[in-house]
Design a protein around this motif. Structure first.
Motif, mmCIF file in Angstrom:
data_model
loop_
_atom_site.group_PDB
_atom_site.id
_atom_site.type_symbol
_atom_site.label_atom_id
_atom_site.label_comp_id
_atom_site.label_asym_id
_atom_site.label_seq_id
_atom_site.Cartn_x
_atom_site.Cartn_y
_atom_site.Cartn_z
ATOM 1 N N GLY A 98 0.808 -1.204 0.000
ATOM 2 C CA GLY A 98 0.000 0.000 0.000
ATOM 3 C C GLY A 98 0.842 1.254 0.000
ATOM 4 O O GLY A 98 2.077 1.206 0.105
ATOM 5 N N SER A 99 0.149 2.380 -0.111
ATOM 6 C CA SER A 99 0.831 3.671 -0.193
ATOM 7 C C SER A 99 0.608 4.528 1.049
ATOM 8 O O SER A 99 1.070 5.669 1.092
ATOM 9 N N ARG A 100 -0.121 4.003 2.064
ATOM 10 C CA ARG A 100 -0.261 4.720 3.333
ATOM 11 C C ARG A 100 1.065 4.679 4.087
ATOM 12 O O ARG A 100 1.931 3.844 3.795
ATOM 13 N N LYS A 156 1.152 -1.696 -11.369
ATOM 14 C CA LYS A 156 1.665 -0.801 -10.327
ATOM 15 C C LYS A 156 3.186 -0.915 -10.262
ATOM 16 O O LYS A 156 3.773 -1.936 -10.619
ATOM 17 N N GLU A 168 5.270 3.496 -6.416
ATOM 18 C CA GLU A 168 3.929 3.898 -5.991
ATOM 19 C C GLU A 168 3.567 3.345 -4.618
ATOM 20 O O GLU A 168 2.512 3.697 -4.085
ATOM 21 N N ILE A 169 4.364 2.449 -4.047
ATOM 22 C CA ILE A 169 4.038 1.876 -2.739
ATOM 23 C C ILE A 169 5.067 2.318 -1.705
ATOM 24 O O ILE A 169 6.177 2.731 -2.049
ATOM 25 N N LYS A 170 4.663 2.253 -0.438
ATOM 26 C CA LYS A 170 5.570 2.612 0.657
ATOM 27 C C LYS A 170 6.025 1.388 1.441
ATOM 28 O O LYS A 170 7.006 1.459 2.173
ATOM 29 N N GLU A 209 12.764 6.165 1.005
ATOM 30 C CA GLU A 209 12.412 7.391 0.308
ATOM 31 C C GLU A 209 13.380 7.610 -0.860
ATOM 32 O O GLU A 209 14.602 7.525 -0.702
ATOM 33 N N GLY A 223 -4.990 -1.162 1.485
ATOM 34 C CA GLY A 223 -3.906 -1.690 0.662
ATOM 35 C C GLY A 223 -4.468 -2.627 -0.388
ATOM 36 O O GLY A 223 -5.664 -2.614 -0.681
ATOM 37 N N TYR A 244 9.793 -1.472 4.481
ATOM 38 C CA TYR A 244 9.442 -0.154 3.965
ATOM 39 C C TYR A 244 10.356 0.192 2.788
ATOM 40 O O TYR A 244 11.567 -0.068 2.824
#
Length: 685
Positions: free
Chosen positions: A71-73, A109, A113-115, A135, A80, A132
């Motif tokens: 997911g991207s949260r 995807k 695009e995901i965290k 960044e 997700g 994770y």
């Protein structure tokens, strides 16, 4: 320029790679999985923008409703989406024990695009383990460099692309062919030099480069080489010791891992030469004998051959002398062959001509086999022969100086006989077997899953008004030509072209009279130029080469007559008309033609003196529904004649386009009628 196909092929090559190298490159490291419950563990890599690889993945399988989840949260949670497992399925996760798995993000995807990626239980809304994405993380991607630099203007190109860790693509390469001995060349150091490493060309050959004209070329770094272990790429003339064009390969490239797996092979013989990307020869000379090992990455139903050329100046098959080897299950087959014609061994006018084992032409088997095996996709044969033998058909291995060699690889037919090769010694390759300093100029074999070749369309001649056809000869077009149409290999490399089309299915009406204008050659002293046209009820032809017992099993329908003594003889040969490659054309590039029409337009038609023979025949009610046209001399050169009560073009072409045989229709109708009867009977009960 995209070069890879199905993503699962890429991952299989990475996860199940065959190389022995420690910690092979598999992509950019993302990090270790954080473990909270259920013994989750593993190291995560980005293979490309859409794919993650988890090395040594651990999970005890005791979660209730657990999936790969992304997911991207900011943190793992119910917002997700499921990431399919390594099989592409969205099943609840089972137990994993130190397994390497790959995951492809769904719906195109990307990793950017995901965290995070988690092993997440949707019932408990709890992460058992996660990682994770840092960044600014950049997953591997192909790198596009500048064009080749060239001071001499002999070489020009478009962009050079580093597609993955072993693949270099040169767009729009042009080379005028003026160099003395030019190769694709890589090495280390600030600029190209003579101590570099020769690359196989785009077809896997190790011979000097010919000219290129705005051609995009894909090259694979051989053996253990990767773009991380070389500093430059060039076209280099080793004889003139000069660079024709080059480019520097940047350091610290972030490119995808290669599709290619390394397949190492070692032996104890002191000399080795790489004849082709997939074929190498090792040897040792002791006294008047030479011991050799021939190793090839070939299929289970392929053969390899190696020997002396029929000419001292160029690789020539006719007049050559080779050993031919292949595996029959766990047993090896090794035979000494004498080459007198571009045809399989053919018995005409009381003598054998063509590619014949020595014992069929009055010689002896002079090679002594030591060992043979198939190991990890490699056929490995070790054998010995005297440098010079008393056999008049044998060529000597010179006791000093360089020798002109020939070699080939190709498929076996259903009787385990060699057919037309798919790779062979097109250009000069000389070897000094008694050189003073031993050298091992070989590299490890490499393997990748080749994309399935697009075959040419099959042809169907179904004109009810046609009463006359022309039959000429031409090249078989390789795997996407004759083999794709018939499932058979032409042993001679020649097949029939009916009305200019490569071995079409021909549809004829019973009781109509037809004329075949045959131009197959009428010189029985040269089996390559002697192919009378025959029609029988079996698909392989070569009636003249069958034993008397085999002939009794074949029904002859046209093209064969009998003498007063009862001897069979052909009745339709005619002059020789042959579709041929232009002078200087390279048959190895036949695979590059997308359609038969483009292929045939690249050929030229040459016809000898004389005129066509006329074969007239009338299919009657006694003829089978399917019969076969072929050659009196060579096997597997033709295909099917369909004998119908009516030739309805639209129906035939429609069914052919759907993969139906016209003769399946009565069977299908009969089956449907039977099914209707069963249904009616059930309803009446």
């Amino acid at each position: 320029m995209e070069y890879w196909g199905v993503k699962s092929i890429l991952i299989a090559a990475i996860v199940f790679g065959l190389g022995d190298a420690a910690d092979p490159y598999v992509g950019a490291l993302v990090g270790e999985l954080n473990s909270y419950h259920h013994q989750v563990g593993g190291k995560v890599y980005a293979v490309d923008a859409h794919t993650l690889l988890i090395k040594n993945f651990m999970y005890d399988g005791n979660g209730g409703d657990t999936f790969f989840w992304a997911g991207s949260r900011p943190r793992p949670g119910p917002q997700g989406f499921i990431v399919p497992n390594e099989l592409g399925r969205t099943n609840i996760l089972e137990r994993y024990l130190n397994k390497d798995i790959s995951l492809t993000l769904p719906d195109h995807k990307t990793i950017m695009e995901i965290k995070w990626l988690a092993i997440y239980d949707l019932g408990r809304l709890e992460s058992f383990g996660d990682i994770y994405i840092p960044e600014g993380f950049e997953p591997p991607q192909k790198i596009i460099l500048n064009k080749l630099s060239s001071k001499t203007k002999e070489v020009k190109s478009g962009a050079v692309t580093i597609a993955d860790s072993k693949t270099i693509i040169i767009e729009n390469l042009s080379y005028d062919g003026s160099g003395q001995e030019v190769y694709f060349w890589v090495g280390v150091g600030p600029q190209p030099h003579s101590k570099g490493i020769r690359l196989p060309d785009e077809l896997g050959y190790m011979t000097p480069l010919k000219s290129y004209l705005k051609k995009s070329v894909m090259l694979e770094l051989p053996g253990d080489l990767t773009v991380f272990t070389v500093d430059w790429f060039s076209l280099y003339d080793v004889k003139a010791d000069r660079t024709l064009g080059s480019i520097i390969i940047p350091e610290e490239l972030n490119v995808p891992p290669s599709l290619v797996s390394v397949v190492p092979h070692e032996n104890n013989l002191p000399n080795c030469e790489q004849l082709h990307k997939n074929l190498q020869l090792s040897w040792e000379v002791f006294g008047d004998q030479i011991t050799m090992e021939l190793t090839g990455q070939v299929g289970e139903d392929d053969y390899m051959s190696f020997g002396m050329s029929g000419s001292r100046d160029k690789p020539l098959m006719v007049g050559g002398d080779v050993v031919v080897v292949h595996m029959d299950g766990y047993l090896g087959s090794l035979k000494d062959y004498n080459l007198t014609s571009y045809m399989p061994c053919t018995h005409l006018l009381g003598t054998h001509k063509g590619v014949c084992s020595d014992d069929k032409v009055g010689g002896t088997q002079d090679y002594q086999e030591f060992s043979s095996k198939r190991d990890n996709g490699l056929n490995i044969f070790t054998f010995r022969r005297r440098l010079t033998t008393p056999d008049s058909g044998d060529q000597a291995y010179p006791s000093e100086g360089s020798a002109m060699t020939i070699w080939s690889m190709g498929p076996l037919d259903k009787l385990r006989r060699p057919t037309m090769h798919f790779a062979w010694s097109k250009d000069k390759q000389t070897i000094d077997f008694t050189r003073k300093v031993t050298e091992r100029n070989c590299f490890a074999f490499t393997r990748s899953d080749e994309p399935k070749m697009k075959t040419w369309k099959k042809f169907h001649l179904a004109d009810p008004a046609a009463r006359e056809f022309t039959a000429r000869l031409g090249p078989d077009g390789g795997a996407h030509g004759y083999f794709a149409t018939t499932g058979q290999y032409s042993e001679s490399g020649l097949v029939w072209y009916i009305n200019g089309l490569l071995t079409p299915d021909v549809y004829l009406k019973r009781h109509n009279t037809y004329r075949m204008l045959v131009e197959g050659g009428s010189n029985p002293y040269d089996p390559h130029a002697y192919h009378p046209f025959t029609i029988t009820d079996e698909p392989h032809g070569a009636y003249s080469q069958l034993s008397e017992e085999q002939k009794r099993e074949v029904r002859v329908l046209a093209g064969i007559g009998y003498s007063v003594r009862g001897d069979a003889r052909p009745t339709a040969a005619g002059r020789l008309c042959l579709w041929k490659h232009h002078d200087g054309a390279d048959r190895r590039r036949d695979v590059e033609f997308n359609t038969f029409e483009h292929f045939r337009n690249s050929l030229k038609l040459e016809c000898g003196d004389g005129k066509a023979a006329v074969l007239e025949f009338t299919p009657n009610k006694s003829w089978p529904d399917v019969v076969y046209y072929n050659s009196w001399t060579g096997p597997n050169m033709g295909w099917r004649l369909h004998i119908l009560d009516e030739v309805i073009t639209e129906d035939i072409l429609s069914r052919a386009s759907n993969g139906w045989s016209i003769h399946m229709l009565p069977t299908v109708i009969h089956g449907l009628a039977g099914l209707v009867c069963v249904v009616v009977a059930i309803l009446l009960v």
